[in-house]
Scaffold this motif. Structure first.
Motif, PDB file in Angstrom:
ATOM      1  N   VAL A 154      23.173  31.690 -51.963  1.00  0.00           N
ATOM      2  CA  VAL A 154      23.214  31.260 -50.651  1.00  0.00           C
ATOM      3  C   VAL A 154      21.912  31.874 -49.974  1.00  0.00           C
ATOM      4  O   VAL A 154      21.770  32.896 -50.161  1.00  0.00           O
ATOM      5  CB  VAL A 154      24.273  31.113 -49.796  1.00  0.00           C
ATOM      6  N   LYS A 155      21.505  31.247 -48.746  1.00  0.00           N
ATOM      7  CA  LYS A 155      20.377  31.662 -47.955  1.00  0.00           C
ATOM      8  C   LYS A 155      21.075  31.614 -46.564  1.00  0.00           C
ATOM      9  O   LYS A 155      21.704  30.456 -46.314  1.00  0.00           O
ATOM     10  CB  LYS A 155      19.163  31.058 -48.111  1.00  0.00           C
ATOM     11  N   SER A 156      20.539  32.366 -45.785  1.00  0.00           N
ATOM     12  CA  SER A 156      21.187  32.264 -44.331  1.00  0.00           C
ATOM     13  C   SER A 156      19.778  31.976 -43.392  1.00  0.00           C
ATOM     14  O   SER A 156      18.717  32.119 -43.600  1.00  0.00           O
ATOM     15  CB  SER A 156      21.621  33.422 -43.920  1.00  0.00           C
ATOM     16  N   THR A 157      20.463  31.304 -42.348  1.00  0.00           N
ATOM     17  CA  THR A 157      19.262  30.807 -41.187  1.00  0.00           C
ATOM     18  C   THR A 157      20.022  31.398 -40.103  1.00  0.00           C
ATOM     19  O   THR A 157      21.042  30.910 -39.727  1.00  0.00           O
ATOM     20  CB  THR A 157      19.120  29.003 -41.237  1.00  0.00           C
ATOM     21  N   ARG A 158      19.103  31.952 -39.197  1.00  0.00           N
ATOM     22  CA  ARG A 158      19.595  32.344 -37.797  1.00  0.00           C
ATOM     23  C   ARG A 158      19.473  31.405 -36.747  1.00  0.00           C
ATOM     24  O   ARG A 158      18.549  30.381 -36.961  1.00  0.00           O
ATOM     25  CB  ARG A 158      18.772  33.728 -37.482  1.00  0.00           C
ATOM     26  N   GLY A 159      20.096  31.536 -35.697  1.00  0.00           N
ATOM     27  CA  GLY A 159      19.870  30.751 -34.592  1.00  0.00           C
ATOM     28  C   GLY A 159      21.049  29.649 -34.222  1.00  0.00           C
ATOM     29  O   GLY A 159      22.061  29.765 -34.969  1.00  0.00           O
ATOM     30  N   ALA A 160      20.673  28.936 -33.214  1.00  0.00           N
ATOM     31  CA  ALA A 160      22.222  28.015 -32.678  1.00  0.00           C
ATOM     32  C   ALA A 160      22.458  27.196 -33.854  1.00  0.00           C
ATOM     33  O   ALA A 160      23.537  26.742 -33.869  1.00  0.00           O
ATOM     34  CB  ALA A 160      21.370  27.384 -31.395  1.00  0.00           C
ATOM     35  N   ARG A 161      21.582  26.742 -34.794  1.00  0.00           N
ATOM     36  CA  ARG A 161      21.834  25.549 -35.756  1.00  0.00           C
ATOM     37  C   ARG A 161      21.913  26.379 -37.138  1.00  0.00           C
ATOM     38  O   ARG A 161      21.757  25.754 -38.243  1.00  0.00           O
ATOM     39  CB  ARG A 161      20.826  24.475 -35.756  1.00  0.00           C
ATOM     40  N   GLY A 162      22.178  27.725 -37.071  1.00  0.00           N
ATOM     41  CA  GLY A 162      22.064  28.477 -38.271  1.00  0.00           C
ATOM     42  C   GLY A 162      23.298  28.485 -38.984  1.00  0.00           C
ATOM     43  O   GLY A 162      24.199  27.829 -38.604  1.00  0.00           O
ATOM     44  N   GLY A 163      23.143  29.075 -40.152  1.00  0.00           N
ATOM     45  CA  GLY A 163      24.577  29.309 -40.963  1.00  0.00           C
ATOM     46  C   GLY A 163      23.701  29.284 -42.459  1.00  0.00           C
ATOM     47  O   GLY A 163      22.785  30.235 -42.538  1.00  0.00           O
ATOM     48  N   TYR A 164      24.559  28.835 -43.580  1.00  0.00           N
ATOM     49  CA  TYR A 164      24.447  29.151 -44.782  1.00  0.00           C
ATOM     50  C   TYR A 164      23.956  27.803 -45.562  1.00  0.00           C
ATOM     51  O   TYR A 164      24.721  27.049 -45.163  1.00  0.00           O
ATOM     52  CB  TYR A 164      25.476  29.946 -45.556  1.00  0.00           C
ATOM     53  N   ALA A 165      23.202  28.164 -46.439  1.00  0.00           N
ATOM     54  CA  ALA A 165      23.098  26.766 -47.351  1.00  0.00           C
ATOM     55  C   ALA A 165      22.602  27.207 -48.762  1.00  0.00           C
ATOM     56  O   ALA A 165      22.479  28.549 -49.299  1.00  0.00           O
ATOM     57  CB  ALA A 165      21.765  26.225 -46.955  1.00  0.00           C
ATOM     58  N   LEU A 166      22.674  26.436 -49.723  1.00  0.00           N
ATOM     59  CA  LEU A 166      22.813  26.822 -51.142  1.00  0.00           C
ATOM     60  C   LEU A 166      21.029  27.064 -51.419  1.00  0.00           C
ATOM     61  O   LEU A 166      20.403  26.347 -50.865  1.00  0.00           O
ATOM     62  CB  LEU A 166      23.223  25.676 -52.116  1.00  0.00           C
ATOM     63  N   THR A 167      20.910  27.810 -52.360  1.00  0.00           N
ATOM     64  CA  THR A 167      19.590  28.229 -52.743  1.00  0.00           C
ATOM     65  C   THR A 167      19.066  27.224 -53.838  1.00  0.00           C
ATOM     66  O   THR A 167      17.664  27.096 -53.975  1.00  0.00           O
ATOM     67  CB  THR A 167      19.397  29.576 -53.189  1.00  0.00           C
ATOM     68  N   ARG A 168      20.134  26.484 -54.635  1.00  0.00           N
ATOM     69  CA  ARG A 168      19.648  25.744 -55.536  1.00  0.00           C
ATOM     70  C   ARG A 168      20.504  24.347 -55.392  1.00  0.00           C
ATOM     71  O   ARG A 168      21.293  24.279 -54.634  1.00  0.00           O
ATOM     72  CB  ARG A 168      19.833  26.357 -56.996  1.00  0.00           C
ATOM     73  N   GLU A 169      20.042  23.383 -56.053  1.00  0.00           N
ATOM     74  CA  GLU A 169      20.813  22.141 -56.096  1.00  0.00           C
ATOM     75  C   GLU A 169      22.188  22.480 -56.548  1.00  0.00           C
ATOM     76  O   GLU A 169      22.551  23.288 -57.535  1.00  0.00           O
ATOM     77  CB  GLU A 169      20.337  21.035 -56.941  1.00  0.00           C
ATOM     78  N   PRO A 170      23.303  21.770 -56.034  1.00  0.00           N
ATOM     79  CA  PRO A 170      24.693  22.021 -56.702  1.00  0.00           C
ATOM     80  C   PRO A 170      24.854  21.688 -58.053  1.00  0.00           C
ATOM     81  O   PRO A 170      25.559  22.427 -58.424  1.00  0.00           O
ATOM     82  CB  PRO A 170      25.559  20.797 -55.727  1.00  0.00           C
ATOM     83  N   ARG A 171      23.806  20.731 -58.554  1.00  0.00           N
ATOM     84  CA  ARG A 171      24.084  20.820 -60.171  1.00  0.00           C
ATOM     85  C   ARG A 171      23.502  22.000 -60.905  1.00  0.00           C
ATOM     86  O   ARG A 171      23.888  22.118 -62.080  1.00  0.00           O
ATOM     87  CB  ARG A 171      23.416  19.509 -60.390  1.00  0.00           C
ATOM     88  N   ASP A 172      22.934  22.803 -60.301  1.00  0.00           N
ATOM     89  CA  ASP A 172      22.276  24.189 -60.809  1.00  0.00           C
ATOM     90  C   ASP A 172      23.144  25.378 -60.477  1.00  0.00           C
ATOM     91  O   ASP A 172      22.508  26.376 -60.999  1.00  0.00           O
ATOM     92  CB  ASP A 172      20.730  24.042 -60.294  1.00  0.00           C
ATOM     93  N   ILE A 173      24.212  25.425 -60.104  1.00  0.00           N
ATOM     94  CA  ILE A 173      25.135  26.325 -59.610  1.00  0.00           C
ATOM     95  C   ILE A 173      26.556  25.997 -60.149  1.00  0.00           C
ATOM     96  O   ILE A 173      27.127  25.293 -59.927  1.00  0.00           O
ATOM     97  CB  ILE A 173      25.149  26.547 -58.244  1.00  0.00           C
ATOM     98  N   SER A 174      26.666  27.034 -61.302  1.00  0.00           N
ATOM     99  CA  SER A 174      27.978  26.916 -62.046  1.00  0.00           C
ATOM    100  C   SER A 174      28.972  27.581 -61.599  1.00  0.00           C
ATOM    101  O   SER A 174      28.857  28.487 -60.511  1.00  0.00           O
ATOM    102  CB  SER A 174      27.719  27.278 -63.503  1.00  0.00           C
ATOM    103  N   LEU A 175      30.407  27.253 -61.916  1.00  0.00           N
ATOM    104  CA  LEU A 175      31.460  27.990 -61.044  1.00  0.00           C
ATOM    105  C   LEU A 175      31.257  29.489 -61.739  1.00  0.00           C
ATOM    106  O   LEU A 175      31.629  30.548 -61.097  1.00  0.00           O
ATOM    107  CB  LEU A 175      32.780  27.343 -61.594  1.00  0.00           C
ATOM    108  N   GLY A 176      30.811  29.816 -62.930  1.00  0.00           N
ATOM    109  CA  GLY A 176      30.846  31.085 -63.777  1.00  0.00           C
ATOM    110  C   GLY A 176      29.636  31.910 -62.617  1.00  0.00           C
ATOM    111  O   GLY A 176      30.132  32.986 -62.297  1.00  0.00           O
ATOM    112  N   ASP A 177      28.653  31.251 -61.988  1.00  0.00           N
ATOM    113  CA  ASP A 177      27.680  31.855 -61.329  1.00  0.00           C
ATOM    114  C   ASP A 177      28.449  32.407 -59.906  1.00  0.00           C
ATOM    115  O   ASP A 177      28.273  33.670 -59.377  1.00  0.00           O
ATOM    116  CB  ASP A 177      26.572  30.946 -60.715  1.00  0.00           C
ATOM    117  N   VAL A 178      29.313  31.525 -59.345  1.00  0.00           N
ATOM    118  CA  VAL A 178      30.159  31.993 -58.205  1.00  0.00           C
ATOM    119  C   VAL A 178      31.090  33.157 -58.339  1.00  0.00           C
ATOM    120  O   VAL A 178      31.332  34.288 -57.816  1.00  0.00           O
ATOM    121  CB  VAL A 178      30.834  30.759 -57.598  1.00  0.00           C
ATOM    122  N   PHE A 179      31.922  32.925 -59.686  1.00  0.00           N
ATOM    123  CA  PHE A 179      32.824  34.000 -60.183  1.00  0.00           C
ATOM    124  C   PHE A 179      32.124  35.362 -60.178  1.00  0.00           C
ATOM    125  O   PHE A 179      32.660  36.358 -59.539  1.00  0.00           O
ATOM    126  CB  PHE A 179      33.348  33.627 -61.479  1.00  0.00           C
TER     127      PHE A 179
END
Length: 154
Positions: free
Chosen positions: A57-82
């Protein structure tokens, strides 16, 4: 296998981020992640920091900030998260399964530990966030889950 609260929360948060990525909704705040899955915010902050360190994930600062994936959801496995939040999928007393060695009656036990790790990999590394989000799970996962015995506690 024990799936820790840390890993479970990470996967649930990543699924929200995957949904946001699919909808091009932009970054999602930790508060929103916590609210949507009823997760403890402080604990989730530490988890998201691990996901960021792992490059998921990557972060964005500011009022509309937060977190987003760095890759497409199809390119992130559950194993990566574990692995990002809890380390290797399988360990035996802090060793990787292939690093274990025993004598006597337990000589062949490392082969079993390696097979257990391979089994985990075959499910977790072959299942993406997009798969879970859509419910379109691969044949191996669907077949394993379709076995009534898989749903019984032992």
């Amino acid at each position: 296998m024990d799936i820790s609260a840390r890993t479970e929360y990470a996967v649930r948060a990543m699924l929200i981020l995957a949904e946001a990525a699919t909808a091009a909704a932009g970054p999602v705040s930790v508060e929103t992640l916590a609210f949507r899955q009823t997760l403890p915010r402080k604990f989730l902050e530490a988890i998201v920091a691990d996901l960021r360190t792992a490059g998921l994930v990557k972060s964005t600062r500011g009022a509309r900030g937060g977190y987003a994936l760095t890759r497409e959801p199809r390119d992130i496995s559950l194993g990566d998260v574990f692995r990002a939040v809890d380390g290797p999928l399988a360990e035996v007393r802090g060793l990787r399964p292939h690093e274990t060695a025993y004598e006597g009656v337990a000589t062949h036990l490392p082969t079993v530990w390696v097979a257990v790790r391979a089994s985990l990999r075959s499910v977790l590394d072959e299942t993406s966030l997009a798969d879970v989000l859509s419910g379109n799970l691969n044949d191996r996962v669907a077949t394993l889950a379709a076995d009534p015995d898989a749903w019984r506690s032992r």
